[in-house]
Design an enzyme around this catalytic site. Structure first.
Site, short mmCIF file in Angstrom:
data_model
loop_
_atom_site.label_atom_id
_atom_site.label_comp_id
_atom_site.label_asym_id
_atom_site.label_seq_id
_atom_site.Cartn_x
_atom_site.Cartn_y
_atom_site.Cartn_z
NE ARG A 1 -2.10 -1.71 3.50
CZ ARG A 1 -2.55 -1.83 4.75
NH1 ARG A 1 -3.75 -1.38 5.06
NH2 ARG A 1 -1.81 -2.41 5.68
CE LYS B 1 1.25 -2.24 8.77
NZ LYS B 1 -0.02 -2.82 9.30
CE1 TYR C 1 -5.48 2.80 10.11
CE2 TYR C 1 -4.35 2.16 8.11
CZ TYR C 1 -5.52 2.41 8.80
OH TYR C 1 -6.73 2.29 8.16
CG HIS D 1 -2.02 0.00 15.25
ND1 HIS D 1 -3.33 -0.11 15.65
CD2 HIS D 1 -2.03 0.02 13.90
CE1 HIS D 1 -4.11 -0.17 14.57
NE2 HIS D 1 -3.35 -0.07 13.51
CD GLU E 1 -3.63 3.84 15.23
OE1 GLU E 1 -3.45 4.19 14.06
OE2 GLU E 1 -2.71 3.81 16.07
CG ASP F 1 -6.89 -6.86 14.07
OD1 ASP F 1 -7.84 -7.54 14.49
OD2 ASP F 1 -7.03 -5.70 13.63
#
Ligand code: NAD
Length: 375
Positions: free
Chosen positions: A15, A75, A94, A96, A118, A270
């Site tokens: 991506r 990412k 993102y 996380h 997110e 996940d």
């Protein structure tokens, strides 16, 4: 603003942060965009297409990080990328962070303004930049399930749609949220017999309306799980309890009681997965078998359809990205509480409470509310 798009460097990540169409939007709004060479080549977004959209192609990620005022990615940044970030620069991707102390520490050290897709919110209490990936994973789950139901792929040899004179396959979707509704749509489209279990009555009512009675909605109890999973050809795990690991709703006995050659797709993997027998797999080696049941537990399903996922993600990230560029990050966040909720780290301060709750003690971090950090 000068916006930069590096090539993703995580293993098998195809991506890209901005599509050529998104680049054109930034350029139309008076911004400049630099894109690392070959950033989108694997999914058909060639350097020529980016140039035609108005971007300048540069040869290294180092140049992108050194020059751009805002980095747009997909990412979370890898350690060497974190080390190229600097104070005054904005990172939009993102992140996380809660389970990732190494990245959190590096982003704090960088001094950059780091906005996590997110945690951006919307007026309905949803997570608009996470939803497109759930839509993709939900739809893919049935496609993957149908594939592995074929005899040659380890399945029972069942066609989900059946044929005239032969009953369709049974699909059970556990959790009727974004993943679940998209799985149900696909399964229904294939002609399968679909049941959705959920714990939320308002959600079940909504699903009943949306599907006009074509999908069975059932309140999620141990009894319902036992009954429907033992009859199913395909079970899709799609539950989420926000911020928590997924509950193991399907235990070893439920798996043992399933028909040989049936398939389980644990989309919730996940978050740890909702089948007791689940362990995360990859696109390179997606399935394994337990008690004659095929398990598909790919933790990063949208990466398998990187082209569709990139376009779906850009549709959601673009309006916020443009606001950041047009108004400047500080003003854009102060004017929009939902974008402000995306701020996780700013000039060395952690501005997202769940990250401090998870890592504060370990890394010696304290929480600063996002608005206070910006002002
Ligand atoms: N593997 C992947 O690549 C991938 C991609 C996208 C999303 N996901 C994951 O898929 C999961 C679902 O995401 P979503 O966006 O659909 O979440 P969501 O919040 O939209 O939906 C979750 C649903 O689960 C229901 N639920 C909670 N407890 C339940 C129970 N005991 N029984 C039945 N239903 C229950 C909720 O009521 C809700 O409707 C999440 O874990 C998410 O992280 C995985």
């Amino acid at each position: 603003m000068l916006v930069g798009v590096p090539k993703e460097i995580k293993n098998h990540e195809y991506r890209v942060g901005l599509t050529p169409a998104a680049v054109k939007e930034f350029v139309t709004h008076g911004h400049s965009v630099i894109v690392e060479t070959q950033a989108g080549a694997a999914i058909g977004f060639t350097d020529e297409r980016y140039e035609a959209a108005g971007a300048t192609i540069v040869s290294t990620a180092k140049q992108v990080f050194a020059e751009a005022e805002m980095i747009v990615k997909v990412k979370e940044p890898q350690p060497n990328e974190c080390k190229m970030l600097r104070q005054g620069q904005t990172l939009y991707t993102y992140l996380h962070l809660a389970p990732d102390p190494v990245q959190t520490e590096l982003l704090v050290e960088s001094g950059a303004t780091c906005i996590a897709y997110e945690t951006v919110t919307d007026d309905r209490g949803g997570l608009p930049l996470l939803a497109p990936m759930s839509e993709v994973a939900g739809r893919m789950s049935v496609q993957a399930g149908a594939h592995y139901l074929e005899k040659a792929h380890g399945g029972s040899g069942t066609l989900l749609g059946g044929v005239p004179g032969v009953a369709p396959g049974k699909v059970l979707v556990v959790g009727g949220g974004v993943v679940g509704i998209n799985a149900a749509k696909m399964a229904l489209g294939l002609g399968a017999d679909v049941t959705i279990l959920d714990r939320s009555l308002p959600r079940l009512r909504q699903l009943d309306d949306v599907f006009n009675g074509q999908v069975k909605t059932v309140y999620s109890t141990v009894d319902a799980i036992e009954h429907y999973s033992s009859n199913a050809d395909l079970v899709v795990g799609a539950v989420l309890i926000p911020g928590a690991t997924a509950p193991k709703l399907i235990n070893e006995d439920h798996i043992k009681a399933m028909k040989p050659g049936s398939v389980v797709v644990d989309v919730a993997i996940d978050q740890g997965g909702c089948f007791a027998t689940s362990k995360a797999t990859t696109h390179q080696d997606p399935v394994y078998i337990v008690d004659d049941v095929v398990h598909y537990c790919v933790a990063n399903m949208p990466g398998g359809v990187a082209r569709t996922s990139t376009m779906a993600l850009n549709n959601a990230t673009l309006p916020f990205g443009l606001a950041l560029a047009n108004k400047g990050p500080k003003q854009a966040m102060l004017e929009d509480k939902h974008l402000l909720n995306g701020l996780n780290v700013h000039q060395g301060k952690v501005t997202y409470k769940a990250v401090v709750d998870a890592l504060g003690e370990k890394l010696g971090l304290t929480y600063t509310p996002a608005e206070e950090a910006l002002r």
